[in-house]
Design an enzyme around this catalytic site. Structure first.
Site, PDB file in Angstrom:
ATOM      1  N   GLY A 162      25.391 -14.077  33.010  1.00  0.00           N
ATOM      2  CA  GLY A 162      24.802 -15.228  33.695  1.00  0.00           C
ATOM      3  C   GLY A 162      25.416 -15.305  35.084  1.00  0.00           C
ATOM      4  O   GLY A 162      26.616 -15.069  35.264  1.00  0.00           O
ATOM      5  N   ASN A 173      29.374 -15.187  35.980  1.00  0.00           N
ATOM      6  CA  ASN A 173      29.907 -13.984  36.637  1.00  0.00           C
ATOM      7  C   ASN A 173      30.595 -14.312  37.963  1.00  0.00           C
ATOM      8  O   ASN A 173      31.665 -13.785  38.277  1.00  0.00           O
ATOM      9  CB  ASN A 173      28.779 -12.994  36.925  1.00  0.00           C
ATOM     10  N   PHE A 217      14.057 -13.567  27.213  1.00  0.00           N
ATOM     11  CA  PHE A 217      15.031 -14.472  27.826  1.00  0.00           C
ATOM     12  C   PHE A 217      14.777 -15.868  27.277  1.00  0.00           C
ATOM     13  O   PHE A 217      13.673 -16.395  27.367  1.00  0.00           O
ATOM     14  CB  PHE A 217      14.906 -14.471  29.354  1.00  0.00           C
ATOM     15  N   GLN A 256      16.889 -14.075  40.816  1.00  0.00           N
ATOM     16  CA  GLN A 256      15.850 -13.884  39.781  1.00  0.00           C
ATOM     17  C   GLN A 256      14.718 -14.906  39.866  1.00  0.00           C
ATOM     18  O   GLN A 256      13.596 -14.609  39.471  1.00  0.00           O
ATOM     19  CB  GLN A 256      16.460 -13.957  38.368  1.00  0.00           C
ATOM     20  N   LEU A 264      22.803  -4.335  50.172  1.00  0.00           N
ATOM     21  CA  LEU A 264      21.970  -3.135  50.294  1.00  0.00           C
ATOM     22  C   LEU A 264      22.377  -2.083  49.271  1.00  0.00           C
ATOM     23  O   LEU A 264      22.326  -0.881  49.548  1.00  0.00           O
ATOM     24  CB  LEU A 264      22.119  -2.572  51.717  1.00  0.00           C
ATOM     25  N   GLY A 271      25.794  -7.723  42.089  1.00  0.00           N
ATOM     26  CA  GLY A 271      25.459  -8.719  43.113  1.00  0.00           C
ATOM     27  C   GLY A 271      26.335  -9.961  42.965  1.00  0.00           C
ATOM     28  O   GLY A 271      26.833 -10.510  43.955  1.00  0.00           O
ATOM     29  N   ASP A 272      26.547 -10.381  41.729  1.00  0.00           N
ATOM     30  CA  ASP A 272      27.378 -11.570  41.491  1.00  0.00           C
ATOM     31  C   ASP A 272      28.824 -11.312  41.919  1.00  0.00           C
ATOM     32  O   ASP A 272      29.479 -12.182  42.492  1.00  0.00           O
ATOM     33  CB  ASP A 272      27.337 -11.956  40.007  1.00  0.00           C
TER      34      ASP A 272
END
Ligand SMILES: Nc1ncnc2c1ncn2[C@@H]1O[C@H](COP(=O)(O)OP(=O)(O)OP(=O)(O)O)[C@@H](O)[C@H]1O
Ligand SMILES: [Mg+2]
Length: 310
Positions: free
Chosen positions: A34, A38, A102, A158, A210, A242-243
């Site tokens: 989540g 994270n 989900f 998301q 990136l 990413g987190d």
């Protein structure tokens, strides 16, 4: 879960209206995740004390103690009396085809959370990061930040796939920092109808990750900053990279380091995640982290961060 076969061998196309299949799986892994979990975990590991805000179910107890052990303040999490914590469940087959579900569950109750009482209890936030959540909740929290003047980081990730242009415009407008990956930055432009200049006029900074190419920071009043990814990374599994970047980046801003330095710290934390399976399974000592930072970004970077990391 992993199914050692092909889903497609069990599906009979002209019988799909009577579908009932069961796959014998030989592997079940349960991982904590989540976005909020994270990011908070990463901040806690670096020695900060983030306040995690969100809605969970009664089944959150184990996850709560794990996060608290890693320095995350869970005192203001809303516990739903009726629903379970959000959960993503997926089964992959040997061709990497995936059947997934989900369950948002308690997440939908995040719209009931007001930030002011939390700020009253914990003190002024350096940043409120609004990650992907119940869309009503995201809107409410973004609006409250604008009204009360809390600096906020828009991190819709998301929810960009789900949201329409109107929702996305409201989630971004007035953010101190907008963080997305490159694909998501294009989704924003397409759905809002804003050009990249228009986006930058509505936020102070736009941070775009990136992947293996690192990160770019832009803004109307900000000279372009480009930071390459951490060196010598052996990618294993990317969930949560990413987190982790966000955690490292915000930790360094919390230490009042420069934007370039913050992006470097983010890239090093992300490197640990991409090298392990699962978003919260990495470990390092402060010395190891600093060595890695030194190897990619030089002595000055390691010295500056070394004054803060615990
Ligand atoms: N293969 C890689 N090698 C080195 N660093 C990487 C790699 N992939 C990602 N990173 C680091 O992680 C950061 C975030 O990656 P990316 O842009 O892929 O995020 P993302 O698409 O939001 O990921 P996710 O949503 O899957 O967590 C990058 O800026 C980079 O620092
Ligand atoms: Mg992402």
């Amino acid at each position: 879960m992993t199914f050692e076969g092909k889903f497609s061998d069990s599906l009979v196309v002209d019988q799909l209206d009577k579908l009932s299949v069961s796959f014998l799986v030989n592997d079940l892994e349960v991982r904590r995740g989540g976005c909020a979990g994270n990011i908070s975990f990463g901040l806690g590991v670096l020695g900060l004390n983030p306040v995690l805000v969100g809605a969970v179910g009664e089944d959150f107890a184990d996850y709560r103690s794990w996060l608290e052990r890693h320095g995350v303040n869970c005192d203001h999490i809303h516990v739903s009396p009726t629903k379970h914590t959000a959960r993503f469940v997926c089964t992959n087959d040997e061709t990497m085809a995936q059947i997934a579900s989900f369950y948002p569950g308690a997440m939908s109750e995040s719209r009931e959370i007001e930030l002011k009482p939390i700020v009253d209890a914990e003190g002024d936030p350096a940043y409120v990061l609004i990650g992907p959540d119940d869309p009503e909740g995201m809107l409410r929290h973004t609006e409250e930040c604008r009204q009360r003047g809390y600096k906020f980081v828009a991190d819709p990730s998301q929810q960009l796939a789900f949201g329409d242009g109107d929702l996305i415009r409201q989630l971004i407008d007035g953010a101190d920092i907008l963080i997305t990956n490159e694909y998501e930055s294009h989704v924003i432009e397409k759905k809002t109808g804003w050009t990249s200049d228009d986006v930058q006029k509505r936020v102070r900074l736009q941070v775009t990750t990136l992947g293996a190419d690192g990160v770019r920071i832009e803004g109307t009043d900000q000279e372009l900053i480009e930071v390459p990814a951490c060196k010598d990374v052996t990618p294993v599994e990317p969930t949560g990279v990413g987190d982790a970047f966000r955690a490292g980046f915000l930790a360094a801003l919390g230490w009042e380091l420069s934007l370039e330095r913050a992006a470097q710290v983010g890239c090093v934390l992300a490197a640990y995640v991409v090298e392990t399976v699962g978003p919260q399974e990495y470990t390092f000592t402060p010395a190891e982290f600093l060595d890695r930072l030194r190897g990619s970004y030089g002595d000055e970077a390691a010295d500056e961060v070394g004054a803060h990391i615990k």
